[in-house]
Design a protein around this motif. Structure first.
Motif, short mmCIF file in Angstrom:
data_model
loop_
_atom_site.label_atom_id
_atom_site.label_comp_id
_atom_site.label_asym_id
_atom_site.label_seq_id
_atom_site.Cartn_x
_atom_site.Cartn_y
_atom_site.Cartn_z
N LYS A 73 0.83 -1.20 0.00
CA LYS A 73 0.00 0.00 0.00
C LYS A 73 0.87 1.26 0.00
O LYS A 73 0.61 2.22 -0.72
CB LYS A 73 -0.94 0.01 1.21
CG LYS A 73 -1.91 1.19 1.21
CD LYS A 73 -2.83 1.16 2.40
CE LYS A 73 -3.86 2.30 2.33
NZ LYS A 73 -3.25 3.63 2.14
N GLN A 74 1.92 1.24 0.81
CA GLN A 74 2.85 2.37 0.82
C GLN A 74 3.49 2.56 -0.55
O GLN A 74 3.65 3.68 -1.02
CB GLN A 74 3.93 2.17 1.88
CG GLN A 74 3.44 2.25 3.32
CD GLN A 74 4.56 2.09 4.32
OE1 GLN A 74 5.73 1.99 3.95
NE2 GLN A 74 4.21 2.06 5.59
N LEU A 75 3.85 1.44 -1.17
CA LEU A 75 4.48 1.50 -2.49
C LEU A 75 3.51 2.08 -3.52
O LEU A 75 3.90 2.95 -4.33
CB LEU A 75 4.91 0.08 -2.90
CG LEU A 75 5.62 -0.04 -4.26
CD1 LEU A 75 6.95 0.70 -4.25
CD2 LEU A 75 5.85 -1.52 -4.60
N ASP A 76 2.26 1.64 -3.50
CA ASP A 76 1.27 2.14 -4.44
C ASP A 76 1.02 3.64 -4.23
O ASP A 76 0.93 4.41 -5.20
CB ASP A 76 -0.05 1.36 -4.30
CG ASP A 76 0.10 -0.09 -4.71
OD1 ASP A 76 1.06 -0.41 -5.42
OD2 ASP A 76 -0.77 -0.91 -4.29
N ASP A 77 0.90 4.05 -2.97
CA ASP A 77 0.67 5.47 -2.66
C ASP A 77 1.85 6.31 -3.11
O ASP A 77 1.68 7.41 -3.66
CB ASP A 77 0.44 5.66 -1.16
CG ASP A 77 -0.88 5.05 -0.70
OD1 ASP A 77 -1.73 4.74 -1.56
OD2 ASP A 77 -1.06 4.88 0.52
N GLN A 78 3.05 5.79 -2.88
CA GLN A 78 4.27 6.53 -3.24
C GLN A 78 4.37 6.65 -4.76
O GLN A 78 4.75 7.70 -5.29
CB GLN A 78 5.49 5.79 -2.69
CG GLN A 78 6.74 6.64 -2.61
CD GLN A 78 6.83 7.35 -1.27
OE1 GLN A 78 5.81 7.79 -0.75
NE2 GLN A 78 8.01 7.44 -0.74
N HIS A 79 4.01 5.59 -5.46
CA HIS A 79 4.07 5.61 -6.92
C HIS A 79 3.08 6.63 -7.48
O HIS A 79 3.41 7.40 -8.40
CB HIS A 79 3.75 4.21 -7.47
CG HIS A 79 3.75 4.15 -8.97
ND1 HIS A 79 4.91 4.20 -9.72
CD2 HIS A 79 2.72 4.06 -9.87
CE1 HIS A 79 4.61 4.13 -11.01
NE2 HIS A 79 3.28 4.04 -11.13
N ALA A 80 1.87 6.65 -6.89
CA ALA A 80 0.86 7.62 -7.33
C ALA A 80 1.33 9.05 -7.08
O ALA A 80 1.13 9.94 -7.92
CB ALA A 80 -0.46 7.36 -6.60
N SER A 81 1.98 9.29 -5.95
CA SER A 81 2.50 10.62 -5.63
C SER A 81 3.60 11.03 -6.59
O SER A 81 3.67 12.19 -7.03
CB SER A 81 3.02 10.66 -4.18
OG SER A 81 2.00 10.41 -3.26
#
Length: 306
Positions: free
Chosen positions: A235-243
């Protein structure tokens, strides 16, 4: 015993059912320190006093466990004939005294050995405190040392070292050997210390906060813990990628570059979860297993604090 050792072993008793996950992300160690600062607000004085109380309970419980029904063990007189006393008396007798006596060839003179141990324990109960500290907050460096602590919880020798500093302490090699036998005195002291901390609201809030942040891991169930960690990191990875993608769209290339570099760290963290969890489990077992085995055998001792 240095106060850092007191802190390290005291706080380690809190992690009875899990290990600190300081390997998850780079800032995890700092986050754990912040949680302890916000919730585990025991002063150095309170920790030292809890240690002293735990040591006092330990020698009292061991003495009561050694005493026969006809012997008067005055400072635990209220426990006479109680169910709790009978349970741990049987444990001390069978798991420690009988084995120790057999090992040291005292099978034919157990009465003399028992009296020697009890008389010395009674004298110990009258000595001045061996643990003390100032009324101050724990420092960040002390908490950081605990987060990185890799030592064990065998502390009988450390307690005896404190006793030897007292001018009125009369050393007895047989008694000290009995205390060292399977780390009886150290395990008993840590058992009561854990019970004292466990019953305090500040400890409960600390454990809950660590668990909410996934910084306290249940290493007894590696499979479930691994799935939980991977889900969180993904989830952190997905959020970071979106940012990072959003920053690119807005032309914020410096921020996008910074976020992209963090993505690699998260990807590596996900990949390393199985190995890191295995290492955490081994480390936790190395430091806690003997004490946990002791705590399981003597779980009813916690009722003494009531």
């Amino acid at each position: 015993m240095s106060f850092n050792t007191i802190i390290n072993t005291a706080l380690s008793t809190l992690l009875k059912e899990g290990a600190l996950a300081d390997f998850i992300v780079d800032k995890a160690g700092n986050k754990a320190i912040t949680i302890f600062q916000n919730h585990f607000t025991f002063s150095a004085f309170e920790i030292a006093k809890s240690y002293q109380d735990s040591y006092t309970y330990a020698i009292a419980a061991i003495g009561a466990g050694l005493a026969t029904p006809e012997q008067n063990f005055s400072f635990l007189q209220k426990l006479t004939h109680s169910k709790v006393e009978r349970e741990f008396a049987e444990q001390v007798e069978q798991l420690y005294f009988q084995k120790f006596a057999a090992l040291h060839g005292a099978e034919l003179d157990q009465k003399a050995l028992r009296n020697q141990l009890i008389d010395n324990i009674k004298r110990l109960s009258k000595l001045p405190p061996i643990f003390s500290a100032d009324k101050r907050k724990l420092t960040e460096s002390e908490l950081a040392a605990f987060i990185n602590y890799k030592g064990g919880l065998a502390i009988t020798d450390l307690i005896l070292e404190q006793l030897h500093r007292l001018p009125d302490y009369l050393a007895d090699e047989t008694v000290e050997a009995f205390f060292r036998f399977e780390d009886l005195l150290g395990n008993a002291t840590l058992f009561f210390l854990h019970e004292i901390f466990r019953r305090d609201q500040r400890t409960q809030e600390t454990i809950a906060a660590l668990q909410r942040e996934n910084l306290l891991l249940d290493v007894r169930d590696i499979k479930a813990t691994q799935a939980q960690l991977v889900t969180r990191l993904q989830k952190q990875l997905d959020d970071q990628h979106a940012s990072a993608m959003q920053a690119m769209k807005l032309g914020q290339f410096s921020q996008a570059s910074q976020l992209s570099s963090q993505l690699e760290g998260l990807q590596n963290a996900i990949k390393d979860v199985p190995a890191n969890l295995q290492a955490a489990q081994v480390a936790w077992q190395n430091t806690h297993q003997d004490w946990l085995d002791f705590a399981q055998r003597f779980h009813s001792w916690g009722d003494l604090l009531n």
